[in-house]
Design a protein around this motif. Structure first.
Motif, PDB file in Angstrom:
ATOM      1  N   LEU A 189       0.818  -1.222   0.000  1.00 17.00           N
ATOM      2  CA  LEU A 189       0.000   0.000   0.000  1.00 17.00           C
ATOM      3  C   LEU A 189       0.849   1.268   0.000  1.00 17.00           C
ATOM      4  CD1 LEU A 189      -2.853  -0.839   2.567  1.00 17.00           C
ATOM      5  CD2 LEU A 189      -2.826  -1.202   0.112  1.00 17.00           C
ATOM      6  N   GLN A 190       2.061   1.156   0.545  1.00 14.96           N
ATOM      7  CA  GLN A 190       2.934   2.337   0.575  1.00 14.96           C
ATOM      8  C   GLN A 190       3.788   2.451  -0.684  1.00 14.96           C
ATOM      9  OE1 GLN A 190       3.278   4.980   2.678  1.00 14.96           O
ATOM     10  NE2 GLN A 190       1.344   4.203   3.492  1.00 14.96           N
ATOM     11  N   ASP A 191       4.039   1.316  -1.330  1.00 16.85           N
ATOM     12  CA  ASP A 191       4.805   1.334  -2.576  1.00 16.85           C
ATOM     13  C   ASP A 191       4.170   0.346  -3.551  1.00 16.85           C
ATOM     14  OD1 ASP A 191       6.501   1.201  -4.676  1.00 16.85           O
ATOM     15  OD2 ASP A 191       8.284   0.644  -3.526  1.00 16.85           O
ATOM     16  N   PRO A 192       3.172   0.822  -4.301  1.00 18.52           N
ATOM     17  CA  PRO A 192       2.416  -0.092  -5.174  1.00 18.52           C
ATOM     18  C   PRO A 192       3.200  -0.592  -6.387  1.00 18.52           C
ATOM     19  CG  PRO A 192       1.589   2.162  -5.382  1.00 18.52           C
ATOM     20  CD  PRO A 192       2.627   2.194  -4.303  1.00 18.52           C
ATOM     21  N   THR A 193       4.538  -0.468  -6.354  1.00 17.69           N
ATOM     22  CA  THR A 193       5.323  -1.084  -7.434  1.00 17.69           C
ATOM     23  C   THR A 193       5.975  -2.373  -6.940  1.00 17.69           C
ATOM     24  OG1 THR A 193       7.357   0.110  -6.880  1.00 17.69           O
ATOM     25  CG2 THR A 193       5.841   1.183  -8.434  1.00 17.69           C
ATOM     26  N   VAL A 194       5.888  -2.643  -5.617  1.00 20.44           N
ATOM     27  CA  VAL A 194       6.449  -3.901  -5.100  1.00 20.44           C
ATOM     28  C   VAL A 194       5.331  -4.734  -4.469  1.00 20.44           C
ATOM     29  CG1 VAL A 194       8.684  -2.823  -4.643  1.00 20.44           C
ATOM     30  CG2 VAL A 194       7.048  -3.036  -2.772  1.00 20.44           C
ATOM     31  N   LYS A 195       5.529  -6.045  -4.424  1.00 20.64           N
ATOM     32  CA  LYS A 195       4.461  -6.903  -3.886  1.00 20.64           C
ATOM     33  C   LYS A 195       4.307  -6.693  -2.380  1.00 20.64           C
ATOM     34  CE  LYS A 195       7.029 -11.021  -2.619  1.00 20.64           C
ATOM     35  NZ  LYS A 195       7.336 -12.415  -2.726  1.00 20.64           N
ATOM     36  N   MET A 196       3.084  -6.857  -1.921  1.00 27.56           N
ATOM     37  CA  MET A 196       2.841  -6.821  -0.486  1.00 27.56           C
ATOM     38  C   MET A 196       3.593  -8.013   0.115  1.00 27.56           C
ATOM     39  SD  MET A 196      -0.820  -6.865   1.561  1.00 27.56           S
ATOM     40  CE  MET A 196      -1.384  -5.256   1.062  1.00 27.56           C
ATOM     41  N   SER A 197       4.413  -7.745   1.129  1.00 22.62           N
ATOM     42  CA  SER A 197       5.171  -8.846   1.737  1.00 22.62           C
ATOM     43  C   SER A 197       5.474  -8.502   3.186  1.00 22.62           C
ATOM     44  CB  SER A 197       6.458  -9.114   0.963  1.00 22.62           C
ATOM     45  OG  SER A 197       7.556  -8.504   1.592  1.00 22.62           O
ATOM     46  N   LYS A 198       5.691  -9.571   3.960  1.00 24.63           N
ATOM     47  CA  LYS A 198       5.835  -9.351   5.399  1.00 24.63           C
ATOM     48  C   LYS A 198       6.995  -8.423   5.764  1.00 24.63           C
ATOM     49  CE  LYS A 198       6.273 -14.206   4.722  1.00 24.63           C
ATOM     50  NZ  LYS A 198       5.402 -15.341   4.721  1.00 24.63           N
ATOM     51  N   SER A 199       7.934  -8.203   4.841  1.00 28.43           N
ATOM     52  CA  SER A 199       9.106  -7.401   5.204  1.00 28.43           C
ATOM     53  C   SER A 199       8.872  -5.888   5.249  1.00 28.43           C
ATOM     54  CB  SER A 199      10.281  -7.745   4.284  1.00 28.43           C
ATOM     55  OG  SER A 199       9.847  -7.924   2.966  1.00 28.43           O
ATOM     56  N   VAL A 200       7.733  -5.412   4.707  1.00 25.73           N
ATOM     57  CA  VAL A 200       7.463  -3.962   4.715  1.00 25.73           C
ATOM     58  C   VAL A 200       6.153  -3.654   5.467  1.00 25.73           C
ATOM     59  CG1 VAL A 200       7.875  -2.007   3.144  1.00 25.73           C
ATOM     60  CG2 VAL A 200       7.922  -4.327   2.232  1.00 25.73           C
ATOM     61  N   PRO A 201       6.204  -3.533   6.798  1.00 30.75           N
ATOM     62  CA  PRO A 201       4.986  -3.492   7.605  1.00 30.75           C
ATOM     63  C   PRO A 201       3.968  -2.383   7.280  1.00 30.75           C
ATOM     64  CG  PRO A 201       6.977  -3.301   8.975  1.00 30.75           C
ATOM     65  CD  PRO A 201       7.426  -3.461   7.588  1.00 30.75           C
ATOM     66  N   ALA A 202       4.397  -1.166   6.991  1.00 28.91           N
ATOM     67  CA  ALA A 202       3.428  -0.066   6.843  1.00 28.91           C
ATOM     68  C   ALA A 202       2.480  -0.266   5.665  1.00 28.91           C
ATOM     69  CB  ALA A 202       4.156   1.264   6.710  1.00 28.91           C
ATOM     70  N   GLY A 203       2.931  -0.987   4.655  1.00 33.10           N
ATOM     71  CA  GLY A 203       2.103  -1.165   3.471  1.00 33.10           C
ATOM     72  C   GLY A 203       1.400  -2.508   3.426  1.00 33.10           C
ATOM     73  N   VAL A 204       1.448  -3.245   4.540  1.00 32.45           N
ATOM     74  CA  VAL A 204       0.909  -4.604   4.572  1.00 32.45           C
ATOM     75  C   VAL A 204      -0.315  -4.685   5.470  1.00 32.45           C
ATOM     76  CG1 VAL A 204       1.437  -7.000   5.173  1.00 32.45           C
ATOM     77  CG2 VAL A 204       3.222  -5.530   4.239  1.00 32.45           C
ATOM     78  N   VAL A 205      -1.423  -5.167   4.938  1.00 32.93           N
ATOM     79  CA  VAL A 205      -2.607  -5.372   5.768  1.00 32.93           C
ATOM     80  C   VAL A 205      -2.524  -6.776   6.350  1.00 32.93           C
ATOM     81  CG1 VAL A 205      -5.119  -5.542   5.795  1.00 32.93           C
ATOM     82  CG2 VAL A 205      -3.994  -3.785   4.404  1.00 32.93           C
ATOM     83  N   GLU A 206      -2.282  -6.848   7.655  1.00 30.78           N
ATOM     84  CA  GLU A 206      -2.171  -8.143   8.322  1.00 30.78           C
ATOM     85  C   GLU A 206      -3.538  -8.567   8.832  1.00 30.78           C
ATOM     86  OE1 GLU A 206       0.836  -8.019  11.317  1.00 30.78           O
ATOM     87  OE2 GLU A 206       2.372  -7.371   9.895  1.00 30.78           O
ATOM     88  N   LEU A 207      -3.878  -9.831   8.571  1.00 29.74           N
ATOM     89  CA  LEU A 207      -5.225 -10.283   8.924  1.00 29.74           C
ATOM     90  C   LEU A 207      -5.452 -10.319  10.428  1.00 29.74           C
ATOM     91  CD1 LEU A 207      -5.780 -13.202   6.370  1.00 29.74           C
ATOM     92  CD2 LEU A 207      -6.129 -10.749   6.064  1.00 29.74           C
ATOM     93  N   LEU A 208      -4.361 -10.399  11.212  1.00 31.80           N
ATOM     94  CA  LEU A 208      -4.543 -10.493  12.657  1.00 31.80           C
ATOM     95  C   LEU A 208      -4.233  -9.195  13.402  1.00 31.80           C
ATOM     96  CD1 LEU A 208      -3.197 -14.089  13.490  1.00 31.80           C
ATOM     97  CD2 LEU A 208      -5.571 -13.290  13.476  1.00 31.80           C
ATOM     98  N   GLU A 209      -3.893  -8.146  12.693  1.00 28.22           N
ATOM     99  CA  GLU A 209      -3.625  -6.896  13.409  1.00 28.22           C
ATOM    100  C   GLU A 209      -4.956  -6.267  13.826  1.00 28.22           C
ATOM    101  OE1 GLU A 209      -1.499  -4.394  10.653  1.00 28.22           O
ATOM    102  OE2 GLU A 209      -3.221  -4.157   9.347  1.00 28.22           O
ATOM    103  N   ASP A 210      -4.878  -5.293  14.730  1.00 32.63           N
ATOM    104  CA  ASP A 210      -6.060  -4.542  15.126  1.00 32.63           C
ATOM    105  C   ASP A 210      -6.712  -3.967  13.855  1.00 32.63           C
ATOM    106  OD1 ASP A 210      -7.908  -2.725  15.987  1.00 32.63           O
ATOM    107  OD2 ASP A 210      -6.585  -1.759  17.458  1.00 32.63           O
ATOM    108  N   PRO A 211      -7.976  -4.312  13.593  1.00 30.54           N
ATOM    109  CA  PRO A 211      -8.609  -3.856  12.349  1.00 30.54           C
ATOM    110  C   PRO A 211      -8.545  -2.331  12.176  1.00 30.54           C
ATOM    111  CG  PRO A 211     -10.023  -5.425  13.476  1.00 30.54           C
ATOM    112  CD  PRO A 211      -8.864  -5.188  14.389  1.00 30.54           C
TER     113      PRO A 211
END
Ligand code: TYM
Length: 330
Positions: A189-211
């Motif tokens: 979400l922060q850099d839409p030229t790279v895939k969403m991946s666990k290594s870049v937290p700010a741009g990753v929507v984690e299913l278990l984080e606080d909604p």
């Protein structure tokens, strides 16, 4: 019934939207039409260094998330990779059929190893794709639901199956990658030229984080110049990524969404997408908690899964050992 196998690494506390939309959603669908084998690939999770306690916890967490997403142990065989030692046994055989250069051309290995000194890159990281091939081939899988980033590993798997078959006789099913059209690659979400991946937290929507956190991340997603809400991955990668996610979660077509958002702004899209994600993860998180509350039951599901997986895997391994010319134990 055709057979399907796939795996996911227990390398984070939570799966993310990319995992779900790129692969796990298909796992759930395919258990209805296929003889399904799904595993938490803990052997793969130790290739880059890890913490033992964390790995154990994340392995259970991964299984709980898979169940909460709808993997049904009555329909699918759900198990932990290290519970089925035949994977590693077949992997050794496959390593002996893999070229050193061939393994060295795997782009994931090149990316991951480029960031480290040679002595800090494990041989396990190098042979990782061969173990993945063994995961698939040992079940004679016809199809492998994965995201775009696994395409090259699947190509290697097919090559190894064909190579074995032509040298030692027809043994393996040559599996096909099952990669979704629209959601094969969900972007950060922060850099839409790279895939969403666990290594870049700010741009990753984690299913278990606080909604609420997810809602915030979506609200601050990087969007593009202009105001129109249009699917145009070349010129508007940010908005296009949001549209893909929104479409996948609601089942509404992209064209339908474009029409509905005509004259509206990025803020409206983000707000409604945030709400959609919230409605998706809230019941999911509740289910995960339920499974974690009963670890004995969870372990029982995994034990049963491993028992069944082992029966199938042992059958393939026996044939392989025979074709290779290993003397059977008397
Ligand atoms: P892993 O654990 O990195 O990811 C699990 C699945 O999620 C998909 N995925 C994505 N799809 C779309 N957009 C994204 N941003 C995104 N990020 C991840 C991955 O493609 C994958 O399908 N090597 C595998 C695990 C594995 C495996 C196997 C898979 C081991 N053995 C046998 C299939 C069959 C991996 O690292 O996935």
């Amino acid at each position: 019934r055709p057979r399907v196998l796939s795996g996911i690494q227990p390398t984070a506390d939570s799966f993310h939207l990319g995992n779900y939309l790129g692969a796990l959603r298909e796992w759930v669908v395919m258990q209805e039409t296929h003889d399904a084998f799904y595993c938490v690939v803990d052997l793969h999770a130790i290739t880059m260094g890890h913490d033992p306690e964390l790995l154990r916890r994340r392995t259970r967490l991964s299984a709980a998330q898979l169940l909460a997403l709808g993997i049904d142990p009555e329909r699918a065989t759900l198990f932990v990779q290290s519970h089925v030692p035949e994977h590693t046994q077949l992997s050794w055989v496959m390593e002996c059929l893999t070229g050193f250069g061939e393994a060295g051309r795997m782009t994931q290995f090149k990316d991951k190893s480029a960031r480290q000194e040679a002595d800090h890159v494990s041989v396990g990281l190098f042979t990782y794709p061969v173990l993945q091939a063994a995961d698939i081939l040992i079940y004679q899988a016809d199809a492998v639901p994965v995201g775009e980033d696994q395409r090259q590993h699947l190509e290697l798997t097919r090559n190894l199956a064909q190579r074995f078959n032509s040298r030692f006789g027809e043994t393996f099913t040559v599996p096909a990658a099952h990669i979704p059209k629209e959601t094969a690659k969900i972007f950060d979400l922060q850099d839409p030229t790279v895939k969403m991946s666990k290594s870049v937290p700010a741009g990753v929507v984690e299913l278990l984080e606080d909604p609420k956190r997810s809602v915030k991340k979506i609200r601050s997603a990087v969007t593009d110049a202009g105001r129109e809400i249009q699917y145009d991955p070349e010129n508007k990668p940010g908005v296009s990524n949001l549209l893909v996610i929104y479409s996948a979660l609601t089942g509404r077509s992209i064209a339908d969404l474009e029409a509905a958002y005509e004259g509206k702004g990025y803020g409206d899209l983000k707000k409604e997408l945030g709400q959609t994600v919230l409605e998706f993860v809230t019941p999911f998180q509740e289910k995960v908690r339920g499974y974690l509350d009963d670890p004995a039951e969870l372990d029982k599901v995994l034990r049963r899964g491993a028992e069944h997986a082992r029966e199938v895997a042992a059958g393939t391994l026996k044939t392989v050992y025979d074709r290779i010319g290993f003397l059977p134990p008397a």
